[in-house]
Design a protein around this motif. Sequence first.
Motif: not given
Length: 218
Positions: A148-160
Motif C-alpha cells: 500500500f502506498v499513499l502519495f501526499d507530498g510534493w506533487k511533482d515528486l509523485y512519479l520519482p
Amino acid sequence: MTSTLDTEPVAGLIAELYERAAAVPRPGPTTASGPSDPPRSAAEQAKAAEDRYMPISPDSGRLMYSLIRAARPHTLVEFGMSYGISTLHLAAAVRDNGVGHLYTTELSEKKIAAAQHTFADAGLADVVTILDGDALETLRTVDGEIGFVLFDGWKDLYLPVLELLEPRLSTGCLLIADNTESPGAAPYLERVRLPANGYTSVNFPGKEADTMELSCRV
C-alpha cells in the motif's frame, strides 16, 4: 467490534487535528517549486510549509482505512506525513489488522516532533516508523514487498517516488495519490493510467476541487 479509528484516543486526536487544520488557511496544490519561483531545495520547501496541515478529507481517510483492512498489506508507505492526520487513519487500520508496519516520510523537524507525540498519545507509535529526510533517499531503506502506498507530498515528486518504489510493489499493491488535479501530478497519472505499465487506475472526487487517483498494481 468498534474500530480503533472510532474509539478513543484515536478518534479524539483526529478530530482535534482536523480542527487545528481548519484554523490554518489551506494553500493551493503544491509542487516542489512553482514555474516562476527560483529553485528551492526540498528542505527549504518543507521549512516554508511547516505550519500547514494539508490534510486528506475525512472521507478519504475512511476509504484508506477500509482498503487497508480489506487488503491486509504487510508493508505500507506514506509519502508526505505532514502533521499525521492521514497517518493516523493508516496506522489505525494496521493496528486493527493485527499485521503490518507503516513507513511515513517527512522533512520538517517541527512536524516530525509534533507527529511523534501524536502517535504516542494515540498508542500507535509501535506500528509507525517516521523516515526523517529526503524521501527519495529514506525510502530506499524500506525492506520487503510493499502492499500500500499513499502519495501526499510534493506533487511533482509523485512519479520519482513511484519509480523508486516500483520494483518493490507487490502484485495487488494499492496506490492512492491525493490532489491529482495539480499539474505537478500529471506525469504520475500518465504512468498509472497506461495499462501497459502494469496498473489499473480510476480517478474520483476528493475534498472541494481535489481529486484522488486509486490504482492497483496488476
